[in-house]
Structures are given as C-alpha cells and as structure tokens.
Scaffold this active site. Structure first.
Site, PDB file in Angstrom:
ATOM      1  CG  HIS A   1      -2.036   0.974   1.117  1.00  0.00           C
ATOM      2  ND1 HIS A   1      -1.823   2.314   1.296  1.00  0.00           N
ATOM      3  CD2 HIS A   1      -3.350   0.829   0.816  1.00  0.00           C
ATOM      4  CE1 HIS A   1      -2.974   2.963   1.110  1.00  0.00           C
ATOM      5  NE2 HIS A   1      -3.912   2.077   0.811  1.00  0.00           N
TER       6      HIS A   1
ATOM      7  CD  GLU B   1      -5.337   0.833  -3.292  1.00  0.00           C
ATOM      8  OE1 GLU B   1      -6.504   0.877  -2.950  1.00  0.00           O
ATOM      9  OE2 GLU B   1      -4.397   0.996  -2.503  1.00  0.00           O
TER      10      GLU B   1
HETATM   11  C1  PEP Z   1      -6.916   2.842  -0.007  1.00  0.00           C
HETATM   12  O1  PEP Z   1      -6.294   3.423   0.866  1.00  0.00           O
HETATM   13  O2  PEP Z   1      -6.586   1.709  -0.390  1.00  0.00           O
HETATM   14  C2  PEP Z   1      -8.073   3.509  -0.599  1.00  0.00           C
HETATM   15  C3  PEP Z   1      -8.612   3.005  -1.684  1.00  0.00           C
HETATM   16  O3  PEP Z   1      -8.503   4.626   0.067  1.00  0.00           O
HETATM   17  P1  PEP Z   1      -9.668   5.632  -0.406  1.00  0.00           P
HETATM   18  O4  PEP Z   1     -10.868   4.802  -0.764  1.00  0.00           O
HETATM   19  O5  PEP Z   1      -9.922   6.499   0.798  1.00  0.00           O
HETATM   20  O6  PEP Z   1      -9.136   6.397  -1.578  1.00  0.00           O
END
Ligand code: PEP
Length: 260
Positions: free
Chosen positions: A96, A168
């Site tokens: 992450h 992400e």
């Molecule tokens: C995350 O931290 O993996 C995430 C998706 O956070 P958010 O939904 O707040 O963007």
C-alpha cells in the site's frame, strides 16, 4: 474466487464502539443478502481476533493491513504471518502506498512479504500504482511492471497464482479524485497482458481490484468494467451507513447486469 470482492480498509481508525456498531449493522443489514459480492474487513491489527469472533458463522472474511517479513524472534512491535493465520485472517494487504511512503517499504521488502504470505496459505493483495508525477511522465505501466517483476525476481510465475493485484493510482487514494475508467481499464489490461505473456493460465486466477476514492456515487462506473473484480475502499468504508448503501448498490447493479 468468482464473486465481486469488496474490502473495507479501515486503516488507523476505529475502536470497540466503532467496531461493535459497524459489524452489528453489517450483519443485520447486508450479510444475509450477499449473493454477488464477497465482503472483507481490514481493521487495525489489534482488533483482528475480536472481529474474527464477531464474524463467526458469516461469510465475511478478515484482511490484515500488513505483515512482517520475519516469522518469529526479536522483532519488537511486529506481527507474523502465523499470528495472522491464528486469528483467522484470509487476505493480507501489502505494497500500500501509505506503507511505501510512511514506512519506507520498497519493492524488495514487498516482494518478500508477498512470497511469505502466499507460501503460508494466505492470499496477498499486492497494491501497486503510480504517483501523479509518474503519471504525468507516462510511467504508469513501467511502474506497475517493475512492482510485479520484483516479486518474480525472487520467485517464479506460480507465485502469482490465486493472488490479488490492486491497482491503486497513488494520487487517487483519499484525494477525492478517482482515475478515469478508461485509464484504469487500460492499465489493468496491460498488467494482465504482461502476466499472460509469462503464463496464460495463471493470469486467469488473479483477481484485479481497483482502489482510489471509490464511493457510493461513483461506484457504478467501476462495476461496469469486467476487468475489475473488486474494490478496495478506504474513506467510504468508515461511515457505516454509506458503506452499507455502497454494498447494497453493488449487489443490485451486478444482479441487474447478470439478468439483462
Ligand atoms: C486505499 O487506501 O486503499 C483507498 C482506496 O482509500 P480511499 O478509498 O480512501 O481512496
């Protein structure tokens, strides 16, 4: 792994009051009507065992937000993969961006964690994605492949079998800006194609998630893409009423796709 996977990443939030309220409401309002979605909760470490008891006899699973690379010994403050297994964890989030930035975790450490999790029978969720600067320099694909390659350098392609990759974009996390769906799809397809070029069977057994400012209002666009098998939800999982609405909406939308 066939259902749409929704993971609530609570990060460094919550206490017993929050947990009791949230888990009770999830059990009361949604878990019996989950036909198309699998739900998993990623609380802070110290509540994993407690939540595991609350979730007994439900289909809701537990996700850990991290694991140490060591399995036992003098590593003050760390938690091992065996401990996570012991408290009933199914998935472990690694890579992450918050761990990369605030805890200096690099691809080498992340790849060791990935291999450790997989070899111990749990499912790694490898988060990868580019920063805003890297995106502007058109480096998204290169960055994603580097992150996958660092795992392959320490193992072989079989290590990716039955695992999860969460795309992400770092600039989309917690920022309220979610990535353009065409760009998300393009990146996930690129990663799939890359893995497929190494092994066309294994790629079929990898779940691809998206994470980055998903909420109940923008949820629909992510459900429409067959390339996305699930979502990692941060901020929008912290307000239980919103989270329940989000899961209900996902169930309803997927149901309507299936029956049309
Ligand atoms: C995350 O931290 O993996 C995430 C998706 O956070 P958010 O939904 O707040 O963007």
């Amino acid at each position: 792994m066939t259902k749409f996977l929704i993971i609530a990443n609570w990060k460094l939030n919550g206490n017993y009051k929050f947990i009791n309220k949230n888990i009770n409401l999830i059990k009361k309002k949604i878990y019996k009507s989950l036909y198309f979605c699998n739900l998993s909760i990623a609380p802070p470490y110290i509540y994993l065992g407690y939540i595991n008891n609350l979730l007994k006899n439900t289909s809701i699973s537990l996700t850990a937000q991290n694991v140490d690379i060591h399995t036992k010994g003098s590593f003050t403050g760390e938690i091992s993969i065996k401990m996570l297994k012991d408290v009933g964890v199914k998935y472990v989030i690694i890579g992450h961006s918050e761990r990369r930035f605030f805890h200096n975790e690099n691809n080498d450490i992340i790849s060791k964690k990935f291999i450790l999790i997989k070899n111990n029978g749990l499912i790694p969720i490898l988060c990868l994605g580019e920063t805003e600067k890297q995106k502007k320099r058109n480096e998204t694909e290169k960055i994603c492949i580097q992150q996958i390659n660092s795992i392959l350098e320490n193992s072989n392609i079989n290590i990716l079998n039955k695992t999860i990759i969460a795309y992400e974009p770092i600039w989309a996390i917690g920022s309220g800006k979610n990535a353009n769906i065409n760009e998300i799809q393009k990146t996930i397809l690129f990663i799939k194609k890359y893995i497929s070029s190494l092994n066309s069977e294994i790629v079929k057994n990898i779940y691809f998630l998206y994470g980055g400012s998903v909420n109940v209002s923008n949820l629909d666009i992510f459900l429409q893409e067959k390339t996305i098998n699930g979502l990692l939800i941060g901020k929008a999982s912290l307000t239980i009423e919103n989270f329940i609405s989000l899961v209900k909406k996902a169930e309803k939308t997927i149901n309507s796709f299936n029956s049309s």
